[in-house]
Structure formats: C-alpha cells, structure tokens
Scaffold this motif. Structure first.
Motif, PDB file in Angstrom:
ATOM      1  N   ILE A 191       0.868  -1.184   0.000  1.00  0.00           N
ATOM      2  CA  ILE A 191       0.000   0.000   0.000  1.00  0.00           C
ATOM      3  C   ILE A 191       0.900   1.227   0.000  1.00  0.00           C
ATOM      4  O   ILE A 191       1.752   1.395   0.881  1.00  0.00           O
ATOM      5  CB  ILE A 191      -0.926   0.017   1.229  1.00  0.00           C
ATOM      6  N   THR A 192       0.711   2.083  -0.976  1.00  0.00           N
ATOM      7  CA  THR A 192       1.466   3.336  -1.072  1.00  0.00           C
ATOM      8  C   THR A 192       0.623   4.468  -0.500  1.00  0.00           C
ATOM      9  O   THR A 192      -0.547   4.640  -0.882  1.00  0.00           O
ATOM     10  CB  THR A 192       1.831   3.644  -2.533  1.00  0.00           C
ATOM     11  N   ILE A 193       1.212   5.249   0.411  1.00  0.00           N
ATOM     12  CA  ILE A 193       0.484   6.296   1.133  1.00  0.00           C
ATOM     13  C   ILE A 193       1.058   7.641   0.727  1.00  0.00           C
ATOM     14  O   ILE A 193       2.278   7.865   0.820  1.00  0.00           O
ATOM     15  CB  ILE A 193       0.603   6.098   2.656  1.00  0.00           C
ATOM     16  N   PHE A 194       0.190   8.556   0.293  1.00  0.00           N
ATOM     17  CA  PHE A 194       0.575   9.908  -0.099  1.00  0.00           C
ATOM     18  C   PHE A 194      -0.054  10.899   0.887  1.00  0.00           C
ATOM     19  O   PHE A 194      -1.275  11.095   0.885  1.00  0.00           O
ATOM     20  CB  PHE A 194       0.106  10.210  -1.529  1.00  0.00           C
ATOM     21  N   PRO A 195       0.756  11.538   1.749  1.00  0.00           N
ATOM     22  CA  PRO A 195       0.172  12.374   2.808  1.00  0.00           C
ATOM     23  C   PRO A 195      -0.397  13.697   2.314  1.00  0.00           C
ATOM     24  O   PRO A 195      -1.381  14.197   2.873  1.00  0.00           O
ATOM     25  CB  PRO A 195       1.354  12.601   3.759  1.00  0.00           C
ATOM     26  N   TYR A 196       0.211  14.290   1.272  1.00  0.00           N
ATOM     27  CA  TYR A 196      -0.218  15.624   0.852  1.00  0.00           C
ATOM     28  C   TYR A 196      -1.586  15.590   0.165  1.00  0.00           C
ATOM     29  O   TYR A 196      -2.372  16.534   0.289  1.00  0.00           O
ATOM     30  CB  TYR A 196       0.833  16.250  -0.073  1.00  0.00           C
ATOM     31  N   THR A 197      -1.854  14.549  -0.556  1.00  0.00           N
ATOM     32  CA  THR A 197      -3.153  14.429  -1.220  1.00  0.00           C
ATOM     33  C   THR A 197      -4.143  13.558  -0.445  1.00  0.00           C
ATOM     34  O   THR A 197      -5.279  13.385  -0.900  1.00  0.00           O
ATOM     35  CB  THR A 197      -2.966  13.829  -2.619  1.00  0.00           C
ATOM     36  N   GLU A 198      -3.708  13.012   0.714  1.00  0.00           N
ATOM     37  CA  GLU A 198      -4.566  12.168   1.554  1.00  0.00           C
ATOM     38  C   GLU A 198      -5.118  10.992   0.738  1.00  0.00           C
ATOM     39  O   GLU A 198      -6.319  10.712   0.739  1.00  0.00           O
ATOM     40  CB  GLU A 198      -5.721  12.983   2.152  1.00  0.00           C
ATOM     41  N   GLU A 199      -4.203  10.289   0.022  1.00  0.00           N
ATOM     42  CA  GLU A 199      -4.595   9.165  -0.829  1.00  0.00           C
ATOM     43  C   GLU A 199      -3.725   7.957  -0.536  1.00  0.00           C
ATOM     44  O   GLU A 199      -2.616   8.077   0.005  1.00  0.00           O
ATOM     45  CB  GLU A 199      -4.466   9.537  -2.307  1.00  0.00           C
ATOM     46  N   ILE A 200      -4.234   6.808  -0.926  1.00  0.00           N
ATOM     47  CA  ILE A 200      -3.449   5.578  -0.920  1.00  0.00           C
ATOM     48  C   ILE A 200      -3.631   4.898  -2.279  1.00  0.00           C
ATOM     49  O   ILE A 200      -4.630   5.134  -2.985  1.00  0.00           O
ATOM     50  CB  ILE A 200      -3.863   4.628   0.233  1.00  0.00           C
ATOM     51  N   TRP A 201      -2.668   4.058  -2.643  1.00  0.00           N
ATOM     52  CA  TRP A 201      -2.743   3.314  -3.894  1.00  0.00           C
ATOM     53  C   TRP A 201      -2.629   1.837  -3.555  1.00  0.00           C
ATOM     54  O   TRP A 201      -1.639   1.390  -2.961  1.00  0.00           O
ATOM     55  CB  TRP A 201      -1.622   3.732  -4.841  1.00  0.00           C
ATOM     56  N   LEU A 202      -3.659   1.071  -3.923  1.00  0.00           N
ATOM     57  CA  LEU A 202      -3.706  -0.351  -3.611  1.00  0.00           C
ATOM     58  C   LEU A 202      -4.286  -1.102  -4.802  1.00  0.00           C
ATOM     59  O   LEU A 202      -5.388  -0.776  -5.270  1.00  0.00           O
ATOM     60  CB  LEU A 202      -4.563  -0.605  -2.360  1.00  0.00           C
ATOM     61  N   ASP A 203      -3.561  -2.065  -5.258  1.00  0.00           N
ATOM     62  CA  ASP A 203      -4.004  -2.886  -6.387  1.00  0.00           C
ATOM     63  C   ASP A 203      -4.669  -4.149  -5.832  1.00  0.00           C
ATOM     64  O   ASP A 203      -4.063  -5.227  -5.790  1.00  0.00           O
ATOM     65  CB  ASP A 203      -2.817  -3.238  -7.278  1.00  0.00           C
ATOM     66  N   ALA A 204      -5.915  -4.006  -5.373  1.00  0.00           N
ATOM     67  CA  ALA A 204      -6.653  -5.149  -4.811  1.00  0.00           C
ATOM     68  C   ALA A 204      -8.139  -4.815  -4.817  1.00  0.00           C
ATOM     69  O   ALA A 204      -8.542  -3.648  -4.759  1.00  0.00           O
ATOM     70  CB  ALA A 204      -6.185  -5.466  -3.396  1.00  0.00           C
ATOM     71  N   ARG A 205      -8.941  -5.865  -4.899  1.00  0.00           N
ATOM     72  CA  ARG A 205     -10.395  -5.690  -4.860  1.00  0.00           C
ATOM     73  C   ARG A 205     -10.877  -5.631  -3.415  1.00  0.00           C
ATOM     74  O   ARG A 205     -10.181  -6.050  -2.480  1.00  0.00           O
ATOM     75  CB  ARG A 205     -11.080  -6.837  -5.603  1.00  0.00           C
ATOM     76  N   ASP A 206     -12.092  -5.117  -3.231  1.00  0.00           N
ATOM     77  CA  ASP A 206     -12.652  -5.011  -1.888  1.00  0.00           C
ATOM     78  C   ASP A 206     -12.888  -6.381  -1.265  1.00  0.00           C
ATOM     79  O   ASP A 206     -12.770  -6.543  -0.047  1.00  0.00           O
ATOM     80  CB  ASP A 206     -13.966  -4.221  -1.924  1.00  0.00           C
ATOM     81  N   SER A 207     -13.223  -7.367  -2.063  1.00  0.00           N
ATOM     82  CA  SER A 207     -13.437  -8.710  -1.529  1.00  0.00           C
ATOM     83  C   SER A 207     -12.139  -9.285  -0.956  1.00  0.00           C
ATOM     84  O   SER A 207     -12.140  -9.960   0.076  1.00  0.00           O
ATOM     85  CB  SER A 207     -13.990  -9.628  -2.619  1.00  0.00           C
ATOM     86  N   GLU A 208     -11.012  -9.000  -1.608  1.00  0.00           N
ATOM     87  CA  GLU A 208      -9.725  -9.454  -1.097  1.00  0.00           C
ATOM     88  C   GLU A 208      -9.353  -8.712   0.199  1.00  0.00           C
ATOM     89  O   GLU A 208      -8.820  -9.316   1.139  1.00  0.00           O
ATOM     90  CB  GLU A 208      -8.642  -9.238  -2.151  1.00  0.00           C
ATOM     91  N   LEU A 209      -9.639  -7.411   0.232  1.00  0.00           N
ATOM     92  CA  LEU A 209      -9.334  -6.624   1.427  1.00  0.00           C
ATOM     93  C   LEU A 209     -10.185  -7.055   2.612  1.00  0.00           C
ATOM     94  O   LEU A 209      -9.698  -7.144   3.744  1.00  0.00           O
ATOM     95  CB  LEU A 209      -9.543  -5.138   1.136  1.00  0.00           C
ATOM     96  N   SER A 210     -11.463  -7.328   2.377  1.00  0.00           N
ATOM     97  CA  SER A 210     -12.339  -7.754   3.472  1.00  0.00           C
ATOM     98  C   SER A 210     -11.904  -9.098   4.043  1.00  0.00           C
ATOM     99  O   SER A 210     -11.980  -9.335   5.256  1.00  0.00           O
ATOM    100  CB  SER A 210     -13.781  -7.828   2.986  1.00  0.00           C
ATOM    101  N   ALA A 211     -11.427 -10.000   3.201  1.00  0.00           N
ATOM    102  CA  ALA A 211     -10.958 -11.298   3.691  1.00  0.00           C
ATOM    103  C   ALA A 211      -9.669 -11.156   4.494  1.00  0.00           C
ATOM    104  O   ALA A 211      -9.494 -11.809   5.533  1.00  0.00           O
ATOM    105  CB  ALA A 211     -10.748 -12.248   2.522  1.00  0.00           C
ATOM    106  N   PHE A 212      -8.761 -10.290   4.038  1.00  0.00           N
ATOM    107  CA  PHE A 212      -7.504 -10.096   4.759  1.00  0.00           C
ATOM    108  C   PHE A 212      -7.709  -9.302   6.043  1.00  0.00           C
ATOM    109  O   PHE A 212      -6.947  -9.448   7.010  1.00  0.00           O
ATOM    110  CB  PHE A 212      -6.497  -9.393   3.852  1.00  0.00           C
TER     111      PHE A 212
END
Length: 496
Positions: A318-339
């Motif tokens: 997960i890449t976190i960008f503080p100035y724009t208050e964003e993150i970059w994640l190459d994953a679906r919500d179903s994968e995130l909910s399981a993890f």
C-alpha cells in the motif's frame, strides 16, 4: 399537606465541578419538576450527595461514613454501592430513580431530625442538673461560711502609665554651606559622594534603536553576496483534471447497506452474539491484532513525517501519499475484506510488515489511476470489515461517547442505520447501549458505526463527569412531517 412535604429538599453536592453542579440543577428543575434544589452551604442542606466516581468526592464520602451521620447521604456511581443507611443511585441517573430516592431521603431526614431533637433535649436536661449540683455543692457553702464581711479591703497600687506624650521641641534651621563655586549645599548634599550619584537613564527609544542597530549589523555580517541576487522563479505545478477524474475509486459514491446485506458484506463472529446483553462485555476487539492497527500506525507516521511511505506485508503493498490524503492499492474489496478479518498476532505474516519511505516521482504506477483511494474512506471500510459488529477495545461501553463532526457519507460505506446513529450522537454524548435502545436497533449496527468512526478520529470517549451523570432525554418524533419527508413519501408511493 404539611409544609415539610411541599417544600423542595435541599441537596449539598460535595467536591463536584461546576459543570456537574449545573447539570444537576437543570435536571432537578426540569425532569424532576423542582422536587429538590442545590444549595451552596453544606450546613443548610437536608441531604449530602457524593459522587463515588470522582476521586475528591470519594475521599469525603469515606470520611463521612466514619462519622456519626446527622443527615441522609445519597451516593451516585456507575457501579453498585451497598452500605447501611446510604441511598444509592446508579448513573446515568433516571428521573424515576431520582424521585424515588428523594422521597426516601425526605422520610429518613425526618427520622434523623427527631432523633437529633431528642438527643439535644436529653443533653440539655443533663447539663442543667449538673449545673445545679455544682451550684449547691459543699465547697460553695463552705466558701460562704468561711467568708466574713469585716475583712479589710485590699489596697490598690499606683496608676500604671500606659502612654507618655511629650511636647515637640523647637528645632533651628540648618545653615547651608557654600561649595567652591559659591553654590549653597545642605548637609544632606555633603553626605552624598560622586560614586553614589547614579547617571541619568537613557530614553526607551534610544535603547530600542541600539538593539535594532545591533540586529542589523548581525544580519549584514551574515548576508552573503548570493543572497542579494534575485531569487529564481519557481515553476508552478499544474495538475491535469482528466487524471484526477480517472481516480474513480477515490470519488466513488458511497454504498448503502441494509440489514439483509450486512452479514453478507460485513460478516459476523460465529462464536459471539453481540446482541446478547450478557455478551456485550466480550463484544470488543483490538485493532492492533489486525491489519487495521498497522494501517493506522502507517497513516499516523505518514502525516507526522510529511513524506510518502510504502506499507509492505505478505499481502499487497500500500502506497500512502500524505499531501493528497490518498493511498494506492491494487486489490479488490473482496480481497481486502478477507484479509482484514485475519488475526495477524498469531500469524507468521506480522513480522514481515514494514514501513519504508519512497520517492513518489520514481514510482511507476502504470497509469492505474483507478487504484487510488481516499485515506479516510479506505480506513473506514477496513474498520467495518475488521469489526464485524464489534466495538474497539479502547472504548468502554458503560461510558458515553460523542461524535466530533458529521461524517462525509457521500464517500463512506454506509452501514445500517448509520445516519440515524450519527444524528442522535451529534446532539450529545450517549452510551452505545442507549443509542441502540433509543433507535430500537441491534447493538451490532451501533458497534460497527462506532468502530469505523473511531478509526478516523470522529468518535471519542466522553471523559467529563457531567456527561455520565444524568440519562439523556428520550427522543420523541415530531408530530408534523417536514417537506423533505413528504417528498420522500411521495417518491416511495406511501399514502400521506
């Protein structure tokens, strides 16, 4: 009815802050309809009131229990309190409980006043009898028998001089002495030496001018030739609106869940029933044991240091960008909910999690702008999937909670009854159980909302004693229907 039954009971609140006293006064005047009043002087009170949860008031309560009580005592506490002759009210105080205890205190005050009056009468009678015995004892009559009226009168001494006032004497004026220049000098001037005479003080304006000159000299000495040159013009950064619009995941509209889709999308704990009152104390979880805790720590470090960070784990980076208050994640919500539901404390993946600083310019994201997400929106749904209807361990379910501000539901995952919960908490602090009772909903819907709002610092634990003193008022629906309500009824096809 007698005057004692109609007049309000006088209460003395011991070692309570001004906010608690004000809340109690409004509670007695409003819901209790003037059944009691608060007095400032403890001697004028009919009943002493202590708060067992306040440290100073608790110390005074211990001292009061060790002494002979002449007044009824009421104890307010969150826990059960049992003691002989002490009236207890459990917080938050309900109107019915307060009125019941006030009636008991009034009856107990009458009984104690009667006992006090009888003891005072017995003590007065005993004192009179002792005085009569002392008056007519043998020593008194023996003194009268031995004393004669022919005894000589003792001579008095001379009058003592208390103060002496003397007439002031006439003093001759001092002759001045001429100095070498012919000027006259008094003896006081002769005593002063040149070392004792202080120089005239400088004006404040001159002092400031000297300080300014010293500062200017220091600046001139430290200024280099290159600083005098004109600064180079910095190029303004331009942002492409089209690229910002392609971040669909960041700007996606919130998804609203109903009660049927809650278990399918959020999930639940199989061996725990959060809706059972007996299991509410166990219906908590620690975010530090899950991926949520690592993400929150990474977000805090990113905002503090002000630089982009990379959160690496055995899953997806997960890449976190503080100035724009964003993150970059190459994953679906179903994968995130399981993890999110995996407890990493007992897994081998926890030691592999690390945070490293990165250079955003050197990153090659491959043009995948749809993988950008807002930090708060990502953490909100991550907390929902981690909670599964439980509340954070840092929150005590017995104490009230408050909502700092209204959540941005247009970009957040809306759990069942989330808008109703937010509307009730924005009015004032309440316990999570009280919110579920007022809205007539399951506690798990309150717990999951509190977990998500607490992760983004929108919900906090109320620490003031006044917030847990009195039970919040019951919310009553308005009789008339507003314009928006009528429009929604028309759209839904309801009969008005």
């Amino acid at each position: 009815m007698t005057e004692n039954n109609t007049r309000p009971l006088k209460l003395a609140l011991h070692a309570m802050d001004a906010r608690v006293v004000k809340t109690m006064m409004l509670f007695l005047q409003g819901p209790c309809k003037g059944a009691a009043i608060v007095v400032n002087i403890a001697k004028d009170a009919d009943v002493d009131v202590f708060d067992a949860d306040a440290p100073v008031s608790k110390k005074l309560l211990v001292q009061c229990l060790q002494e002979n009580r002449l007044k009824p005592v009421i104890v307010l506490s969150l826990q059960d309190f049992a003691h002989d002759g002490i009236l207890h009210i459990k917080k938050p105080v309900k109107t019915s409980d307060m009125l019941l205890v006030l009636n008991q205190a009034k009856t107990l005050a009458d009984e104690l006043s009667k006992k006090t009056t009888e003891l005072d009468k017995d003590a007065a009678t005993e004192a009179v009898e002792n005085d009569l015995i002392d008056l007519f004892n043998d020593e008194f009559f023996g003194y009268i028998a031995t004393t004669t009226w022919d005894d000589p009168v003792a001579k008095t001494g001379a009058a003592e001089i208390l103060r002496r006032v003397d007439t002031p004497q006439k003093q001759e004026p001092k002759t001045p002495v001429n100095d070498q220049d012919g000027h006259s000098k008094t003896p006081e001037d002769q005593m002063a030496t040149p070392a004792q005479v202080s120089p005239e003080p400088k004006p404040i304006a001159e002092i400031f001018e000297e300080q300014v000159d010293e500062t200017a000299e220091k600046q001139e000495s430290t200024t280099s030739v290159t600083d005098q040159d004109e600064p180079e013009k910095q190029e303004l950064k331009t942002f492409l609106i089209n690229q910002e619009r392609q971040k669909t995941s960041k700007h996606q509209t919130a998804m609203r869940l109903d009660e049927k889709g809650f278990h399918a999308y959020i999930g639940s704990i199989s061996d725990l029933d959060v809706n059972d009152p007996g299991q509410i104390i166990n219906a908590c979880y620690s975010p530090k044991d899950y991926f949520q805790g690592y993400v929150q720590s990474a977000f805090a470090a990113c905002r503090t240091k002000g630089r982009a960070l990379l959160l690496q784990s055995g899953w997806r980076p997960i890449t976190i960008f503080p100035y724009t208050e964003e993150i970059w994640l190459d994953a679906r919500d179903s994968e995130l909910s399981a993890f999110a539901g995996i407890k990493l404390k007992y897994k081998t993946i926890a030691p592999k999690i690390a945070i490293t600083p990165i250079d955003p310019k050197a990153m090659n994201l491959g043009g995948a702008l749809d993988k950008f997400q807002s930090m708060d929106a990502f953490l909100w749904k991550l907390a929902c999937w981690t909670s599964k209807g439980r509340y954070p361990q840092d929150i005590d379910y017995r104490h009230p909670i408050y909502l700092r501000s209204w959540p941005n539901f247009t970009r957040l995952l809306i759990t069942p009854h989330a808008l109703r919960i937010a509307a009730l908490l924005i009015q004032g602090p309440r316990t999570m159980i009280n919110v579920a009772e007022m809205l007539n909903i399951k506690p798990q819907y309150v717990f999951v909302f509190v977990s998500a709002a607490y992760s983004v610092s929108l919900v906090g634990q109320a620490r003031r004693l006044a917030d847990s003193l009195v039970q919040p008022p019951v919310v009553t629906p308005s009789k008339g229907q507003g314009l928006l309500g009528r429009i929604m009824s028309k759209l839904r096809g309801n009969k008005t």
